[in-house]
Design a protein around this motif. Structure first.
Motif, PDB file in Angstrom:
ATOM      1  N   ILE A  63      -9.055  10.114  -5.254  1.00 21.69           N
ATOM      2  CA  ILE A  63      -7.447   8.691  -5.956  1.00 21.69           C
ATOM      3  C   ILE A  63      -6.950   7.691  -3.824  1.00 21.69           C
ATOM      4  CG2 ILE A  63      -5.332   8.904  -6.486  1.00 21.69           C
ATOM      5  CD1 ILE A  63      -6.333  11.254  -8.584  1.00 21.69           C
ATOM      6  N   ASN A  64      -6.652   8.830  -3.450  1.00 21.52           N
ATOM      7  CA  ASN A  64      -6.514   7.970  -2.489  1.00 21.52           C
ATOM      8  C   ASN A  64      -7.456   6.942  -2.023  1.00 21.52           C
ATOM      9  OD1 ASN A  64      -3.625   8.754  -1.357  1.00 21.52           O
ATOM     10  ND2 ASN A  64      -4.147  10.644  -1.065  1.00 21.52           N
ATOM     11  N   VAL A  65      -8.491   7.385  -1.280  1.00 25.89           N
ATOM     12  CA  VAL A  65      -9.814   6.590  -1.362  1.00 25.89           C
ATOM     13  C   VAL A  65     -10.096   5.373  -1.736  1.00 25.89           C
ATOM     14  CG1 VAL A  65     -12.152   6.458  -0.149  1.00 25.89           C
ATOM     15  CG2 VAL A  65     -10.126   8.408   0.610  1.00 25.89           C
ATOM     16  N   SER A  66     -10.234   5.809  -3.435  1.00 20.81           N
ATOM     17  CA  SER A  66     -11.343   4.577  -4.851  1.00 20.81           C
ATOM     18  C   SER A  66      -9.865   4.175  -4.406  1.00 20.81           C
ATOM     19  CB  SER A  66     -10.964   5.905  -5.269  1.00 20.81           C
ATOM     20  OG  SER A  66     -10.271   6.584  -6.375  1.00 20.81           O
ATOM     21  N   GLY A  67      -8.378   4.072  -4.948  1.00 21.85           N
ATOM     22  CA  GLY A  67      -7.296   3.369  -5.268  1.00 21.85           C
ATOM     23  C   GLY A  67      -7.240   2.931  -4.142  1.00 21.85           C
ATOM     24  N   LEU A  68      -7.348   3.160  -2.408  1.00 24.95           N
ATOM     25  CA  LEU A  68      -7.412   1.744  -1.285  1.00 24.95           C
ATOM     26  C   LEU A  68      -8.394   0.891  -1.295  1.00 24.95           C
ATOM     27  CD1 LEU A  68      -6.032   4.423   1.550  1.00 24.95           C
ATOM     28  CD2 LEU A  68      -4.215   2.653  -0.087  1.00 24.95           C
ATOM     29  N   ALA A  69      -9.630   1.428  -1.653  1.00 24.38           N
ATOM     30  CA  ALA A  69     -10.344   0.802  -1.251  1.00 24.38           C
ATOM     31  C   ALA A  69     -10.826  -0.635  -2.900  1.00 24.38           C
ATOM     32  CB  ALA A  69     -12.079   1.165  -1.996  1.00 24.38           C
ATOM     33  N   ILE A  70     -10.637   0.236  -4.104  1.00 28.84           N
ATOM     34  CA  ILE A  70     -10.572  -0.945  -5.430  1.00 28.84           C
ATOM     35  C   ILE A  70      -8.924  -2.589  -4.734  1.00 28.84           C
ATOM     36  CG2 ILE A  70      -9.468  -1.200  -7.615  1.00 28.84           C
ATOM     37  CD1 ILE A  70     -10.317   1.920  -8.114  1.00 28.84           C
ATOM     38  N   LEU A  71      -8.522  -1.862  -4.316  1.00 30.23           N
ATOM     39  CA  LEU A  71      -7.046  -2.814  -4.149  1.00 30.23           C
ATOM     40  C   LEU A  71      -7.347  -3.979  -2.687  1.00 30.23           C
ATOM     41  CD1 LEU A  71      -3.566  -0.759  -3.949  1.00 30.23           C
ATOM     42  CD2 LEU A  71      -4.433  -2.174  -5.492  1.00 30.23           C
ATOM     43  N   TYR A  72      -8.180  -3.188  -2.042  1.00 27.46           N
ATOM     44  CA  TYR A  72      -9.139  -3.481  -0.549  1.00 27.46           C
ATOM     45  C   TYR A  72      -9.682  -4.746  -1.558  1.00 27.46           C
ATOM     46  CZ  TYR A  72     -11.357  -5.912   2.893  1.00 27.46           C
ATOM     47  OH  TYR A  72     -11.758  -6.630   3.785  1.00 27.46           O
ATOM     48  N   LEU A  74       0.275  -1.214   0.320  1.00 26.20           N
ATOM     49  CA  LEU A  74       0.540  -0.105  -0.031  1.00 26.20           C
ATOM     50  C   LEU A  74       1.338   1.383   0.320  1.00 26.20           C
ATOM     51  CD1 LEU A  74      -2.963  -1.250   2.613  1.00 26.20           C
ATOM     52  CD2 LEU A  74      -2.731  -0.896   0.156  1.00 26.20           C
ATOM     53  N   MET A  75       1.902   1.029   0.653  1.00 29.07           N
ATOM     54  CA  MET A  75       3.115   2.808   0.789  1.00 29.07           C
ATOM     55  C   MET A  75       3.521   2.724  -0.464  1.00 29.07           C
ATOM     56  SD  MET A  75       4.452   2.409   4.729  1.00 29.07           S
ATOM     57  CE  MET A  75       4.485   2.582   5.795  1.00 29.07           C
ATOM     58  N   ILE A 120      -0.161  -0.063 -11.663  1.00 34.17           N
ATOM     59  CA  ILE A 120      -1.322   0.399 -12.727  1.00 34.17           C
ATOM     60  C   ILE A 120      -1.827   1.800 -12.557  1.00 34.17           C
ATOM     61  CG2 ILE A 120      -4.343   0.270 -14.593  1.00 34.17           C
ATOM     62  CD1 ILE A 120      -2.972  -2.385 -14.569  1.00 34.17           C
ATOM     63  N   LEU A 121      -3.368   1.177 -11.582  1.00 32.56           N
ATOM     64  CA  LEU A 121      -3.627   2.621 -11.171  1.00 32.56           C
ATOM     65  C   LEU A 121      -2.905   4.387 -10.403  1.00 32.56           C
ATOM     66  CD1 LEU A 121      -6.054   1.034  -7.982  1.00 32.56           C
ATOM     67  CD2 LEU A 121      -7.035   2.009 -10.208  1.00 32.56           C
ATOM     68  N   ASP A 122      -1.148   3.915  -9.838  1.00 32.40           N
ATOM     69  CA  ASP A 122      -0.514   4.727 -10.095  1.00 32.40           C
ATOM     70  C   ASP A 122      -0.886   5.869 -11.361  1.00 32.40           C
ATOM     71  OD1 ASP A 122       0.441   4.533  -7.180  1.00 32.40           O
ATOM     72  OD2 ASP A 122       1.718   2.655  -8.552  1.00 32.40           O
ATOM     73  N   LEU A 123      -0.384   5.437 -12.592  1.00 27.84           N
ATOM     74  CA  LEU A 123      -0.651   5.738 -13.464  1.00 27.84           C
ATOM     75  C   LEU A 123      -1.757   6.578 -13.656  1.00 27.84           C
ATOM     76  CD1 LEU A 123       0.548   5.863 -16.937  1.00 27.84           C
ATOM     77  CD2 LEU A 123      -0.622   4.223 -17.126  1.00 27.84           C
ATOM     78  N   PHE A 124      -2.428   6.049 -13.148  1.00 29.77           N
ATOM     79  CA  PHE A 124      -4.259   6.714 -13.472  1.00 29.77           C
ATOM     80  C   PHE A 124      -3.892   8.484 -12.771  1.00 29.77           C
ATOM     81  CE2 PHE A 124      -5.718   3.154 -16.003  1.00 29.77           C
ATOM     82  CZ  PHE A 124      -5.688   3.982 -17.084  1.00 29.77           C
ATOM     83  N   GLY A 125      -3.360   7.838 -11.348  1.00 34.07           N
ATOM     84  CA  GLY A 125      -3.349   8.502 -10.938  1.00 34.07           C
ATOM     85  C   GLY A 125      -2.622  10.146 -10.815  1.00 34.07           C
TER      86      GLY A 125
END
Length: 407
Positions: free
Chosen positions: A379-388, A63-64, A357-362
């Motif tokens: 970006i942070n909330v949606s990204g972490l939610a997608i990863l979980y 996650l980091m 891939i999410l990093d690139l879009f972010g």
């Protein structure tokens, strides 16, 4: 969502066999040692408690890495990269060595050389496919985005931005683009694991000494590296230096296996690790970014990452020792948050692939629309939610496959 979380974590917590951090083999070895002294061994049917610390720490590192790979992300001010000399990449490689010993080091005597070689080869193939998928998505996404909005040149090496004539170089790992260079390192180290296994089985301390000598040589002469067509300095993560961290992880797994998954807790060593991490924090903290006066006594430059400089190596070793020798860390890994992190660690390849891939879009969104607070939160909330969500999907799949096999 609460019901989903509870069902998945309950299935995860009650799993007593398989996985990279199971400790049943180590306990069996402990039982045999006790029996040899005349004491009564524990019954073979006695349930074993799974140690989730390694998975939870690896999940946190992943996650980091997701947060760190977006330079405009303000959340990365709170990750390891700004709280010490090392960052999540060192944690990832160290735990890769630890998990490799548990998954394959114990597999050689248990399942035989042929089966274990096949498992290693399959894992390397999965790593290669993930690397190729990330590369294709990144190239196609950036070249498409440029049709609508400018994209900085550092988002993709110019050699890849203007055509596919040299694309084959990336496919054969002769060229490693930025932010897509850690899985190739993992492939090389995992491919070398059979040799590492033989050295450790012959003499663990000799294996560590040889590995350390090679690491020291690279730090003395950083020009010794794998070739990289995109960078005259070679691979950003020099495998000849980073192999030492991988071997240390494997050696730590051997030692922890003799103590029920724990590293021996020496009070003086824990104090030394705490003092070193405090020094590392003071030296590496971004004081100016927070508008604070710089109080770093030495104001050291950032230690070289490509060669795994000694300050970085000591940093990650101190973190890992404090976690793996701590009963408090074990208890935290059993909490809901610890279980969620451990789920990410268990499905590390999927989390890393989707996170990259999410990093690139972010990065593209931040560059195109700005990095104001609304974009930071979304970006942070949606990204972490997608990863979980990815971990929940793959954990459910793993549980179904295991249930079908048992039936």
């Amino acid at each position: 969502m609460t019901a989903t979380f509870s069902s998945v974590t309950q299935a995860f917590a009650t799993d007593r066999s398989g996985g990279h951090t199971a400790v049943s083999d180590e306990r069996a070895g402990t039982g045999r040692a006790v029996a040899g002294t005349g004491a009564t061994p524990a019954p073979a049917s006695r349930p074993h408690t799974r140690d989730h610390r390694v998975d939870a720490l690896r999940g946190l590192a992943l996650l980091m890495m997701f947060v760190d790979h977006m330079p405009q992300n303000l959340l990365n001010r709170l990750t390891l990269r700004n709280l010490g000399f090392a960052d999540a990449a060192e944690i990832f490689v160290l735990l890769a060595g630890y998990a490799s010993w548990l998954a394959y080091g114990r597999g050689f005597p248990k399942n035989g050389a042929k089966t274990t070689f096949i498992r290693i080869a399959k894992r390397c193939c999965r790593l290669y496919l993930a690397q190729t998928l990330m590369l294709i998505v990144c190239v196609v996404t950036i070249r498409t985005w440029r049709n609508y909005s400018p994209v900085p040149v550092d988002f993709l090496e110019p050699e890849l931005a203007h055509g596919f004539s040299d694309f084959w170089r990336v496919l054969v790992l002769d060229a490693l683009p930025s932010n897509l260079n850690i899985l190739p390192l993992y492939m090389v180290l995992l491919g070398a694991f059979p040799l590492i296994y033989l050295l450790i089985r012959a003499n663990r301390f000799l294996a560590l000494a040889l590995s350390m000598a090679l690491w020291a040589l690279i730090n003395i002469n950083p020009n010794i590296n794998f070739p990289n067509w995109l960078d005259p300095d070679g691979w950003y993560f020099d495998p000849l230096a980073w192999q030492f961290l991988f071997v240390l992880g494997a050696g730590a797994a051997v030692e922890a296996g003799r103590h029920n998954g724990d590293l021996p807790a020496f009070p003086w060593l824990r104090i030394a690790c705490g003092l070193y991490l405090t020094f590392s924090l003071v030296e590496a903290f971004p004081w100016t970014q927070w508008g604070l006066p710089v109080i770093a006594p030495l104001a050291l430059p950032s230690p070289d990452k490509s060669t795994l400089a000694p300050l970085r190596l000591l940093d990650v070793m101190a973190i890992f020792y404090l976690v793996q020798s701590s009963s408090l860390a074990r208890r935290f890994s059993e909490t809901r948050l610890g279980q969620a992190l451990a789920l990410c660690g268990r499905h590390s390849l999927e989390v890393f692939t989707v996170g990259t891939i999410l990093d690139l879009f972010g990065r593209l969104i931040f560059t195109t629309f700005g990095d104001a607070w609304p974009f930071q939160i979304v970006i942070n909330v949606s990204g972490l939610a997608i990863l979980y969500g990815v971990t929940v999907i793959y954990e459910r799949k793993r549980v179904r496959v295991k249930a079908a096999a048992a039936a």
